[in-house]
Design a protein around this motif. Sequence first.
Motif: not given
Length: 970
Positions: A598, A601-602, A614, A618, A644, A648
């Motif tokens: 995850l 992706c950020h 992502a 989650t 995180t 998200q």
Amino acid sequence: MPPVRPSTPKEPEPMPLPRRGRGSRLAGSRVASTSLPRATAHSPRHAGRGTPWLSHAQRLTRRRHSSEQVPPGPEQQADFRSGKWLQERAGGDARDSRQTLRAGMGSRHRICSREEIVIPCASDTDSGSVDLQMSNLEDIKKGSSSLELTDSDILDIPELPQESLTDTFQCVTHQGPLGQAIVESLIQSIQEFLNGELKSELEKLKFLRSLSSLSRTLPYDETTESFIRNHIADIVHKLNILVEEEPLHSLFSPVRQEVFVTVADFSYQDVRLLLGSDDRADLFSLITRSIITLPSVTTLTQMQEVMPFGSYNSESLYRQTFQAFSEMLQSLVIKDPHLENLDTIFKHMEPWLQSLKDHERERAAASMAQVLKCLSRNLSLKLPLQFQRLGHLVALMALLCGDPLKEVAEEAAEGTHYLLHITLRMKYITHDKKNRSLKEAMKKCRELLELYSIQQFYSCPFKIAQVFEVFLNSNELCQFVMTTLDGLKNLKHPCTQQSAGELLITLVKSAESRFEKVPEIMGVICAQLSVISQPRVRRQIINTVSLFISRPKYTDTVISHLLCHPVPYDRHLAELWRTLEVELPSTTWILWRLLRKLQKCHNLPTQEKMAYVAVAATDALYEVFVGNRLREATFRLFPQLLMTLLIQIHHSIGLTMSDVAIPSGLYTDQEMSSEVTPLCFAIQATKTLLLRTFCWQEFNIMEKNKGWALLEGKDCHLQGVSLLANALLERNHFLAHKVMYLLVPLLNRGNDKHKLTSAGFFVELLQSPVARRLPSIYSVARLKDWLLHGNKLFKVLALRGLHYLVRHQETREDIKSLSPCILDFLRETDEKIVLLTIQILLQLVRTMDFTTLTAMMRTSFSLFGDVRPDVHRLSMTLFGASVKSVKYTDKKRVESQVLGSLVPLLLYSQDENDAVAEESRRVLTICAQFLKWKLPQEVYCKDPWYINPSDVGIICKFFGSYQVTRITVS
């Protein structure tokens, strides 16, 4: 009374057919100049007519289904299948089944009565014993533990033959070759049959027997060899027709049996009628299906009672037919140095070994066991080996060892016994002589065999997996797993599912990190979860995934595959995530790797669509939190998890699933609900995280103050972040401080949304006394960078952070150096920025130098009368604080500024906003004190001046007496 032998209608024969004895080949027979393979001149396949000789295939047959008694012999051998002891002659039975079967072939009827034959075939009712010679395997357990493995050591392993193929056969007498006239007559007869149509049973039998007789002349007759070579395709086609004409659901004719015998006769002469081309492969498949799919013996017997047909006994005919089929298969592997024929046989038998019908599965298992037994006793391997499906075969035999039908399990156990010896030889011939892996595998094999008795070993599939595992390479291990997973589809027999589960978990535990193609394995497991209903088996399959995911080598691979499924996860995948069984040291690693999916992706630049990983990661985190099996890791990684997920949430605001880059084909079978959004996954995961880490008070604060709605808002997300940060700081100092230390190195990573959410949380934590311990480079210096950021939100966060830090004496001096920069923000149009700036300057005003102080007084005075009430009020407050902070020596230099503020302050004391009016009067008093004036009481009157005009006159008279020249009347 034995049944009467069936009579066959008499028809004129073109010539008397010779009896199917085993005539010897001439040592000096001519060798034809052709590529057609031929047997050696002294082939043992043809002993003298009517002479009791013992062929190799005869000694391979078993007596399990025989109705005749086996004479007792002195040697006792263990039979784990029936729990009894067999007594068999060491040299074999003179009344061997092969000889008994073939003895009558030259006769007109070619069928022996039930009492005259010994049949090693699978039956649905019989449960006799089978000679496994299992005591030989005990020698492995008692053997030397030395790892110095040589070729002689392998040859000494029991059940591996040391004699040559020629020595295996025992020819008592020899028969001369057939005359040329007879050969020509046979060829002419066969040619006529090939060109014509075989209508009657007698014609079919004559054709097949003529072929068998002609096959004996192959080693020494060039005419025969040429004829066979030129007509082999026609022969295969004719055999195909004969088998197709036989009914699939009944057995009233010996034609099938004759076909099997004919194919075997040609195989002994190295002419493969079932191997090579597509039409031969089709014939092999047809032959196999024609015998395996016959009804059970019980059904055949009942059918004969209802519909009598001729004088054949159905049960006896079936036994002889199956015996011929079994010998036909064995004839293919007697000379199979590269295991090509074994590979073909297994290809054709594999679907029947997995049949849902008990009698079909038993026949296939019995046939395969005979093939493996024959091969193990005639093993003469040469490189390269063409059999590349050892893992499939081992797994399938192991599954059958746990079959609910006792007869199938026994047949499979025997086959597995011989397969172990074949495997040892295969691994010896292919292993690197400089590599000690085989020696170590042999040592481990002995150690495992010492733990179990022979009966325990073959009755427990998972123990078989333990022993074979040490010899399987990575590709074979993958084959084993895939075949075992196929066993999970067997819904008819729950015990097969149980065996598959035990095999799978045992192999993965034992093989550790030697697997390849893990994604494919995971794909099959995920697909099979929906068909596994037994809780114990489901637990084993999930534990298998747990073992894979806990190996660092496979963690990322397994996680990546599990994330490639539709969200929200179905109940099977949700159960998998929730019930992962992982040892404590591995829990943090697994959760961290999932979290990293995850986080990566950020860290990417903002794209048009959100990465599907992502959203999937989650949802996976949510399922893990619900299951709470990784509790310790969740507490340990709480700061990373919380931040995180908040990031998200920020990325997910306003998105639908159409804004996600969903892999093609992922949702082909179902439509995504409009209620499912990336934001809902992130919110539910964050809520569950707080509850699982006992942050109940923080959760309640968010609920009461509509914190979740704030987090979901595009313009108020940072407010929600601040609310949660303050709640955590208030209720759980320990976790708050862990988050703060985590955020220090992360504040400048990722895209703007990543940085904003991190900065928003970090700034609120600066209220903690612990913040004073942070080095300036991580606090004040970073806030200074944000002051210069182009994004207004960063400026707001920077000023908020400075407002918190300026309260700490340790950081105030560093912030003081930023006063000129901060002062510039008083000119900003954004109200939040101006208010925060004033609040910071109020903390620093007493420490400012005269130049900065006078500049601040001028700027704050310019804000008098601002239309924003709070800015208006606080600007006056700042002006008053500035006046009070002027040193005595500098009073004369600012006196004019103070005088210039009196009239505005006096006028604003009548402002309709009570807070502004009150603050104006307070600051006016400060200015009067600075000038050493004593203001009349009327100045402090809260009533409007128009009510008491006299008060206005008194005020004006006071200021006039001090020669106030600048009076501004609005």
